[in-house]
Motif scaffolding. Sequence first.
Motif, mmCIF file in Angstrom:
data_model
loop_
_atom_site.group_PDB
_atom_site.id
_atom_site.type_symbol
_atom_site.label_atom_id
_atom_site.label_comp_id
_atom_site.label_asym_id
_atom_site.label_seq_id
_atom_site.Cartn_x
_atom_site.Cartn_y
_atom_site.Cartn_z
ATOM 1 N N GLY A 21 0.835 -1.190 0.000
ATOM 2 C CA GLY A 21 0.000 0.000 0.000
ATOM 3 C C GLY A 21 0.872 1.242 0.000
ATOM 4 O O GLY A 21 2.106 1.150 -0.110
ATOM 5 N N ALA A 22 0.229 2.379 0.184
ATOM 6 C CA ALA A 22 0.901 3.670 0.041
ATOM 7 C C ALA A 22 2.151 3.803 0.915
ATOM 8 O O ALA A 22 3.085 4.527 0.558
ATOM 9 N N GLY A 23 2.179 3.087 2.053
ATOM 10 C CA GLY A 23 3.315 3.215 2.973
ATOM 11 C C GLY A 23 4.638 2.825 2.359
ATOM 12 O O GLY A 23 5.682 3.355 2.738
ATOM 13 N N THR A 32 0.961 9.259 1.829
ATOM 14 C CA THR A 32 -0.016 8.182 1.991
ATOM 15 C C THR A 32 -1.415 8.829 1.993
ATOM 16 O O THR A 32 -1.548 10.045 1.828
ATOM 17 N N PHE A 33 -2.434 8.011 2.186
ATOM 18 C CA PHE A 33 -3.805 8.542 2.162
ATOM 19 C C PHE A 33 -4.303 8.906 3.553
ATOM 20 O O PHE A 33 -4.968 9.916 3.745
ATOM 21 N N ARG A 34 -3.976 8.025 4.532
ATOM 22 C CA ARG A 34 -4.484 8.240 5.878
ATOM 23 C C ARG A 34 -3.353 8.660 6.803
ATOM 24 O O ARG A 34 -2.220 8.743 6.375
ATOM 25 N N GLY A 35 -3.675 8.963 8.040
ATOM 26 C CA GLY A 35 -2.637 9.426 8.956
ATOM 27 C C GLY A 35 -2.573 10.949 8.931
ATOM 28 O O GLY A 35 -3.204 11.604 8.086
ATOM 29 N N GLY A 184 3.035 -1.745 4.332
ATOM 30 C CA GLY A 184 2.658 -0.340 4.174
ATOM 31 C C GLY A 184 1.217 -0.097 3.786
ATOM 32 O O GLY A 184 0.948 0.798 2.984
ATOM 33 N N THR A 185 0.323 -0.890 4.344
ATOM 34 C CA THR A 185 -1.098 -0.618 4.080
ATOM 35 C C THR A 185 -1.866 -0.595 5.389
ATOM 36 O O THR A 185 -1.573 -1.374 6.305
ATOM 37 N N SER A 186 -2.848 0.307 5.466
ATOM 38 C CA SER A 186 -3.692 0.369 6.663
ATOM 39 C C SER A 186 -4.622 -0.840 6.708
ATOM 40 O O SER A 186 -5.232 -1.109 7.742
ATOM 41 N N ALA A 187 -4.743 -1.545 5.598
ATOM 42 C CA ALA A 187 -5.541 -2.784 5.526
ATOM 43 C C ALA A 187 -6.994 -2.569 5.943
ATOM 44 O O ALA A 187 -7.599 -3.421 6.590
ATOM 45 N N VAL A 209 4.625 -5.612 7.589
ATOM 46 C CA VAL A 209 5.652 -4.583 7.785
ATOM 47 C C VAL A 209 4.953 -3.229 7.730
ATOM 48 O O VAL A 209 4.347 -2.871 6.718
ATOM 49 N N ASN A 210 5.029 -2.490 8.833
ATOM 50 C CA ASN A 210 4.347 -1.197 8.881
ATOM 51 C C ASN A 210 5.000 -0.353 9.965
ATOM 52 O O ASN A 210 5.580 -0.895 10.907
ATOM 53 N N VAL A 211 4.903 0.955 9.843
ATOM 54 C CA VAL A 211 5.481 1.809 10.890
ATOM 55 C C VAL A 211 4.625 1.836 12.153
ATOM 56 O O VAL A 211 5.078 2.298 13.203
HETATM 57 P P1 OAD Z 1 -3.115 4.290 3.748
HETATM 58 O O1 OAD Z 1 -2.735 5.725 3.650
HETATM 59 O O2 OAD Z 1 -4.486 3.952 4.213
HETATM 60 O O3 OAD Z 1 -2.113 3.522 4.720
HETATM 61 C C1 OAD Z 1 -0.727 3.662 4.603
HETATM 62 C C2 OAD Z 1 -0.077 2.748 5.624
HETATM 63 O O4 OAD Z 1 1.304 2.818 5.446
HETATM 64 C C3 OAD Z 1 -0.387 3.120 7.066
HETATM 65 O O5 OAD Z 1 -0.775 1.953 7.781
HETATM 66 C C4 OAD Z 1 0.959 3.642 7.588
HETATM 67 O O6 OAD Z 1 1.161 3.344 8.955
HETATM 68 C C5 OAD Z 1 1.931 2.886 6.715
HETATM 69 N N1 OAD Z 1 3.244 3.511 6.496
HETATM 70 C C6 OAD Z 1 3.538 4.831 6.376
HETATM 71 N N2 OAD Z 1 4.847 5.005 6.120
HETATM 72 C C7 OAD Z 1 5.392 3.763 6.073
HETATM 73 C C8 OAD Z 1 6.709 3.274 5.841
HETATM 74 N N3 OAD Z 1 7.730 4.098 5.596
HETATM 75 N N4 OAD Z 1 6.903 1.948 5.874
HETATM 76 C C9 OAD Z 1 5.873 1.086 6.130
HETATM 77 N N5 OAD Z 1 4.620 1.495 6.361
HETATM 78 C C10 OAD Z 1 4.375 2.806 6.326
HETATM 79 O O7 OAD Z 1 -2.793 3.650 2.321
HETATM 80 P P2 OAD Z 1 -3.343 2.297 1.700
HETATM 81 O O8 OAD Z 1 -3.478 1.247 2.727
HETATM 82 O O9 OAD Z 1 -2.526 2.022 0.507
HETATM 83 O O10 OAD Z 1 -7.566 3.705 -2.767
HETATM 84 O O11 OAD Z 1 -4.784 2.746 1.238
HETATM 85 C C11 OAD Z 1 -5.565 1.841 0.524
HETATM 86 C C12 OAD Z 1 -6.369 2.560 -0.502
HETATM 87 O O12 OAD Z 1 -7.108 3.618 0.109
HETATM 88 C C13 OAD Z 1 -5.556 3.258 -1.580
HETATM 89 O O13 OAD Z 1 -5.195 2.417 -2.645
HETATM 90 C C14 OAD Z 1 -6.480 4.330 -2.044
HETATM 91 C C15 OAD Z 1 -6.907 4.819 -0.688
HETATM 92 O O14 OAD Z 1 -8.025 5.593 -0.619
HETATM 93 C C16 OAD Z 1 -8.243 4.398 -3.681
HETATM 94 O O15 OAD Z 1 -7.977 5.543 -3.956
HETATM 95 C C17 OAD Z 1 -9.331 3.606 -4.316
#
Ligand code: OAD
Length: 252
Positions: A21-23, A32-35, A184-187, A209-211
């Motif tokens: 994911g975005a992380g 990223t998207f959330r946080g 790197g996904t909020s899952a 693996v996530n922060v």
């Molecule tokens: P999120 O922004 O929801 O989550 C990003 C995750 O990455 C969080 O759990 C952070 O803790 C983690 N993170 C941040 N920096 C990191 C690092 N350096 N190493 C490891 N982890 C890290 O992004 P996604 O889970 O990808 O969809 O979001 C899923 C979907 O929601 C996206 O594809 C997008 C979004 O809205 C659409 O737009 C349809």
Amino acid sequence: MCLDKARSWIETASSITALTGAGISAESGIPTFRGATGLWKQFRPEDLATPRAFARNPELVWQWYDWRRSLIHTAQPNAGHGALSELETRVPRFTLITQNVDGLHQRAGSRNVLEIHGSIWKLRCTKCRRQWHDMSVPLELPPHCQCGAFARPAVVWFGEGLPEDVWAAAGQASTECDVFLVVGTSAIVYPAAGLIDLARAAGAKVIEVNVERTAISAYADCALTGPAGEVLPELLRTPPSSASRLAPEIER
Ligand code: OAD
């Protein structure tokens, strides 16, 4: 120790699937998207990432995507992307399922990549549905198809289905792997997050693996806390006999 166990699962696996994911792109400078600093703190998804938003104001939606394209264009893949691309060369079967639209996995050398949320570098005609690559930054806005109709980003917006063939392949790779890496996904976004349950139900070891802790940390077989660009290379490193440098905070 969970890191050591995770290493041994990876070493003995004949099939590994990763969900990113975005992380994983955060260390490349892509938000990223959330946080606290996430995109959805500054922007409303319903204004920018839905079919309705595009129908209402295609220029605004395109400006946002064009801005994101310009950010991604100057970004470089980081050590986390590099580690996954190296892992692909070590395992008989490796599938990388990504929710990211940035294309950084492919730029890092990953080959078997399933982009379940599409690609920001692809455009699709709103009328004839022709799809094509366009890497130009900035784009001439709003972009049009050769048939004259508006083009849209070939990404999956909220309320839309995932590309069927890609989704079917992701499901198969999730049920047929020995190890399922979640990076790197909020899952919390479905159906993507459902792949983790699928893999787990099929008997895969789940390594996260996530922060920070997420919705799946409690049931992952090993949850490693730290930046993907540090933890992934450490996870894939063959350890010297002494204790490893990283001491993950969460271990089960
Ligand atoms: P999120 O922004 O929801 O989550 C990003 C995750 O990455 C969080 O759990 C952070 O803790 C983690 N993170 C941040 N920096 C990191 C690092 N350096 N190493 C490891 N982890 C890290 O992004 P996604 O889970 O990808 O969809 O979001 C899923 C979907 O929601 C996206 O594809 C997008 C979004 O809205 C659409 O737009 C349809």
